[in-house]
Design an enzyme around this catalytic site. Sequence first.
Site, PDB file in Angstrom:
ATOM      1  N   ASP A  81       0.735  -1.144   0.107  1.00 13.80           N
ATOM      2  CA  ASP A  81      -0.045  -0.181  -0.029  1.00 13.80           C
ATOM      3  C   ASP A  81       0.940   1.275   0.124  1.00 13.80           C
ATOM      4  O   ASP A  81       0.465   2.244  -0.529  1.00 13.80           O
ATOM      5  CB  ASP A  81      -0.936   0.161   1.291  1.00 13.80           C
ATOM      6  CG  ASP A  81      -2.005  -1.240   1.187  1.00 13.80           C
ATOM      7  OD1 ASP A  81      -2.696  -1.286   2.228  1.00 13.80           O
ATOM      8  OD2 ASP A  81      -2.387  -1.473   0.088  1.00 13.80           O
ATOM      9  N   ASP A 107       0.731   4.181  -2.738  1.00 14.76           N
ATOM     10  CA  ASP A 107       0.539   5.432  -2.503  1.00 14.76           C
ATOM     11  C   ASP A 107       1.719   6.559  -2.673  1.00 14.76           C
ATOM     12  O   ASP A 107       1.449   7.642  -3.317  1.00 14.76           O
ATOM     13  CB  ASP A 107       0.264   5.643  -0.957  1.00 14.76           C
ATOM     14  CG  ASP A 107      -0.864   4.980  -0.467  1.00 14.76           C
ATOM     15  OD1 ASP A 107      -1.078   4.560   0.834  1.00 14.76           O
ATOM     16  OD2 ASP A 107      -1.738   4.780  -1.214  1.00 14.76           O
ATOM     17  N   LYS A 142     -24.071 -10.918  20.867  1.00 16.42           N
ATOM     18  CA  LYS A 142     -23.068 -10.008  20.313  1.00 16.42           C
ATOM     19  C   LYS A 142     -22.571 -10.601  19.064  1.00 16.42           C
ATOM     20  O   LYS A 142     -22.101 -11.695  19.164  1.00 16.42           O
ATOM     21  CB  LYS A 142     -21.686 -10.102  21.380  1.00 16.42           C
ATOM     22  CG  LYS A 142     -20.928  -8.994  20.793  1.00 16.42           C
ATOM     23  CD  LYS A 142     -19.552  -8.522  21.720  1.00 16.42           C
ATOM     24  CE  LYS A 142     -18.766  -7.466  21.489  1.00 16.42           C
ATOM     25  NZ  LYS A 142     -17.881  -7.729  20.190  1.00 16.42           N
ATOM     26  N   ARG A 180     -17.634   1.751  10.457  1.00 20.42           N
ATOM     27  CA  ARG A 180     -17.413   2.397  11.866  1.00 20.42           C
ATOM     28  C   ARG A 180     -16.225   3.234  11.752  1.00 20.42           C
ATOM     29  O   ARG A 180     -15.983   4.193  12.317  1.00 20.42           O
ATOM     30  CB  ARG A 180     -17.155   1.044  13.005  1.00 20.42           C
ATOM     31  CG  ARG A 180     -16.697   1.583  14.284  1.00 20.42           C
ATOM     32  CD  ARG A 180     -16.777   0.423  15.195  1.00 20.42           C
ATOM     33  NE  ARG A 180     -16.057   0.893  16.555  1.00 20.42           N
ATOM     34  CZ  ARG A 180     -15.001   1.117  16.628  1.00 20.42           C
ATOM     35  NH1 ARG A 180     -13.875   0.982  16.012  1.00 20.42           N
ATOM     36  NH2 ARG A 180     -14.513   1.537  17.991  1.00 20.42           N
ATOM     37  N   LYS A 189     -26.770  -4.444  28.458  1.00 21.58           N
ATOM     38  CA  LYS A 189     -27.149  -2.789  28.459  1.00 21.58           C
ATOM     39  C   LYS A 189     -27.884  -2.393  29.541  1.00 21.58           C
ATOM     40  O   LYS A 189     -28.824  -3.076  29.536  1.00 21.58           O
ATOM     41  CB  LYS A 189     -27.493  -2.440  27.149  1.00 21.58           C
ATOM     42  CG  LYS A 189     -26.698  -3.018  25.841  1.00 21.58           C
ATOM     43  CD  LYS A 189     -27.149  -2.603  24.626  1.00 21.58           C
ATOM     44  CE  LYS A 189     -26.482  -3.091  23.267  1.00 21.58           C
ATOM     45  NZ  LYS A 189     -27.061  -2.932  22.185  1.00 21.58           N
ATOM     46  N   CYS A 238       4.261 -42.487  -1.502  1.00 27.22           N
ATOM     47  CA  CYS A 238       2.795 -42.134  -1.533  1.00 27.22           C
ATOM     48  C   CYS A 238       1.776 -43.036  -1.277  1.00 27.22           C
ATOM     49  O   CYS A 238       2.018 -44.350  -1.529  1.00 27.22           O
ATOM     50  CB  CYS A 238       2.494 -41.586  -3.149  1.00 27.22           C
ATOM     51  SG  CYS A 238       0.728 -41.570  -3.490  1.00 27.22           S
ATOM     52  N   CYS A 269       0.099 -44.633  -4.649  1.00 34.70           N
ATOM     53  CA  CYS A 269       0.485 -45.250  -5.664  1.00 34.70           C
ATOM     54  C   CYS A 269       1.935 -45.691  -5.335  1.00 34.70           C
ATOM     55  O   CYS A 269       2.875 -46.335  -6.245  1.00 34.70           O
ATOM     56  CB  CYS A 269       0.548 -44.384  -6.930  1.00 34.70           C
ATOM     57  SG  CYS A 269       1.813 -42.705  -6.577  1.00 34.70           S
ATOM     58  N   CYS A 302       3.324 -36.172  -3.795  1.00 33.67           N
ATOM     59  CA  CYS A 302       3.422 -37.257  -4.814  1.00 33.67           C
ATOM     60  C   CYS A 302       3.890 -36.823  -6.262  1.00 33.67           C
ATOM     61  O   CYS A 302       3.046 -36.225  -6.759  1.00 33.67           O
ATOM     62  CB  CYS A 302       2.506 -38.067  -4.708  1.00 33.67           C
ATOM     63  SG  CYS A 302       2.622 -39.414  -6.020  1.00 33.67           S
TER      64      CYS A 302
HETATM   65  S1  IVH Z   1     -23.944  -2.044  21.525  1.00 34.05           S
HETATM   66  C1  IVH Z   1     -21.514   1.842  22.461  1.00 34.05           C
HETATM   67  N1  IVH Z   1     -24.944  -4.346  20.878  1.00 34.05           N
HETATM   68  O1  IVH Z   1     -19.573  -5.065  19.368  1.00 34.05           O
HETATM   69  C2  IVH Z   1     -21.270   0.798  21.718  1.00 34.05           C
HETATM   70  N2  IVH Z   1     -22.657  -3.820  19.962  1.00 34.05           N
HETATM   71  O2  IVH Z   1     -17.184  -4.165  20.905  1.00 34.05           O
HETATM   72  C3  IVH Z   1     -22.578   0.083  21.831  1.00 34.05           C
HETATM   73  N3  IVH Z   1     -21.821  -5.657  18.368  1.00 34.05           N
HETATM   74  O3  IVH Z   1     -18.808  -1.902  17.459  1.00 34.05           O
HETATM   75  C4  IVH Z   1     -22.296  -1.344  21.468  1.00 34.05           C
HETATM   76  N4  IVH Z   1     -23.342  -6.943  18.393  1.00 34.05           N
HETATM   77  O4  IVH Z   1     -19.857  -3.753  16.150  1.00 34.05           O
HETATM   78  C5  IVH Z   1     -23.821  -3.779  20.649  1.00 34.05           C
HETATM   79  N5  IVH Z   1     -25.918  -6.531  20.250  1.00 34.05           N
HETATM   80  C6  IVH Z   1     -24.866  -5.463  20.286  1.00 34.05           C
HETATM   81  C7  IVH Z   1     -23.682  -6.119  19.415  1.00 34.05           C
HETATM   82  C8  IVH Z   1     -22.699  -4.872  19.302  1.00 34.05           C
HETATM   83  C9  IVH Z   1     -22.323  -6.881  18.102  1.00 34.05           C
HETATM   84  C10 IVH Z   1     -20.426  -5.030  18.142  1.00 34.05           C
HETATM   85  C11 IVH Z   1     -20.504  -3.574  17.707  1.00 34.05           C
HETATM   86  C12 IVH Z   1     -19.497  -2.854  18.419  1.00 34.05           C
HETATM   87  C13 IVH Z   1     -18.629  -3.909  19.106  1.00 34.05           C
HETATM   88  C14 IVH Z   1     -18.316  -3.498  20.552  1.00 34.05           C
END
Ligand code: IVH
Length: 673
Positions: free
Chosen positions: A34, A38, A117, A138, A287, A405, A408, A423
Amino acid sequence: MTPAKPAQRHQKLVSELRTADYRYYVLDDPELSDRDYDALFAELKALEAKHPELVNPDSPTQRVGDRPRSELASVAHAVPMMSLDNTYSREDLEEFVRRVKDGLPDTAQVRFCVEPKLDGASVELLYRGGKFVEGSTRGDGKTGELITENLRTIRSVPTRIEYEGPLTLRAEVVIFRRDLEAINQAREARGEARFANPRNAASGSLRMLDPRIVAERRLRAFVWQVVETEQFEGSHSASLDRLAELGIPTHRNHTECETIDEIWEAISKIEQKRTDYAFEIDGAVIKVDARAQQDILGATAKFPRWAIAYKFGAERAYTKLLEIKVQVGRTGTLTPVAQLVPVALAGTTVSRASLHNEQVIENLDVRIGDLVGIEKAGEIIPQVVHVDTSARTGDERKFVMPDKCPVCETPVERVTGEVAVRCPNPTCPDKVKGAVLHFTRRFAMDIDHLGESLIDQLVEKGLVKDVSDLYALTHEQVLSLERMGKKSAQNVVDSIQGSKARPLSRLLTGLGIEHVGQVAATQLAQTVVSLPKLLELDATGLAELLANIAGFGPKLTESVQAYLSNEVSRSVLQRLFELQVSIPEPQPERSAEGPLVGLSFCVTGVLTRKREDVHAAIRSAGGQVHDKVKKGTSYLVVGEKVGKAKLDAATKSGAKLINESELEAMIAGTATG
Ligand code: IVH
């Protein structure tokens, strides 16, 4: 040293960048780092800034962007996309719950939402006035890349919703486990590397430049957060429900909890169901459910204080290794394969696992009779990853790679600098079986009705010693195979004969020449056009032809040369030719519009660009390319070192002689005469 003339340097830079682009985008096999790319690009830009007269529409600087990093526009996230703090134990979780409660007023009732997750790539989706208007990756959390068009190809992402207000969503883009194998097979067929796991496949696909290819990747998106709070106040779990009502995909699996016991139970349930998910999950996210409480808790520099991830370990199963068998593949490589006491792992029963090569066995110190740990690293093929040495009884045996082998009995060869053992016998039955199976694959000669077990029988009975024998098979010979009826035998013969009408590129793909996947085979076929022409070429002719194919580096060139100078492979090709296998390669379509429509060109001599590139430029500007000057050829593009014969022919035919820069001016539409 005198610096090169600006015009020459310009042409050289353009040509090098173009080759690099081609290898990067088309072959997916970059030769340039890269950083080097560049640097060249920066030099070209600087040169053009100093000499604006050198800029032409064909320069890489004039394209809409160049590579993903610069091609995809950057976009700032209005609210940063943070990541999550990770935990691996119940104690850590208890600590998290305590911290949350400490951060909120004493009287506060705290509810948590526990959800899977997803292991993919995170994206932001913006809806305005009920329309999907923008999507981004992201990136570094503050700035992402604009990938709206790519996200539009994901069918699960609605382009219109019944919600007028602004809506900013965060989602995970994943590839279903079952889709990854198909994607990887297609990549292998094109001579590209397999994706190691669905996450890499998803994030790689999202950043691709051509949305048409992205569309083939079967990506899916599942929303896990609503950022914009207008009309979505209240709780996170209620937001997810609301989204589902709007037809927006969410993971649809969240549990509301109050106590640490409830949280722990919800996590365990997700972990138990891990293999029921069609996509990979690597943990659970816990959460704080109420948005008002989330706001009070806020965030550290990196993580929100209101959420945490509980990560699962990789799925692993332990079982006994009964034996190590050695398989011989189509290229002759000997692969040790562990034969296991069947064990359930990630939704399937596993009884075999790859051990790759001797080095892997040595590093793991795997012995026959060991209790071994098996994992699926996102891939379908399980791997031996660990040996439980504490379970050894002393009866375990070390594995020794055979020096003959196993099929064979030809003494094996060790390739210097490689771990692989091969082989060398071209008639080794397992190599032949593998080669014939490859030849019949859909991406190659696409021969139906000829499965693995039939191929095994044909090779074992000596009816097929190489792929050309397929075309000499009679109905009676096929009928003599086990479990073969008249009708099926006819189907087999018919589909073999029917495959004779495949173009040369399919045949070249099917031959399994090292490094020659579908892309290289197509380029070679388009250049050489037909099998007899390929057979006619002498070593010099072949070398010249290969040197003119863009993107054919030394590895590919040597491999094709070695194949075509080998007597055995030449005789297979000769026989295929005699049996009338393959038709000439159709030439790529010309563009229906452009400054060269209605004109035909023949290119000769040494040019600053690869001939293939010049041909492609003519075609994409609407022109036609002739191999030889003939009646009706409008222009002969003359490079250096041109033979008199060509020039004489041109004069006779009435073709006009032009040089490379004149051609470029015509393509750019700036020619005056
Ligand atoms: S909530 C403020 N919920 O995990 C961050 N994240 O390590 C809130 N991810 O970048 C994240 N499943 O890409 C949230 N049910 C879920 C998730 C999730 C996957 C990923 C997401 C995030 C990363 C964080």
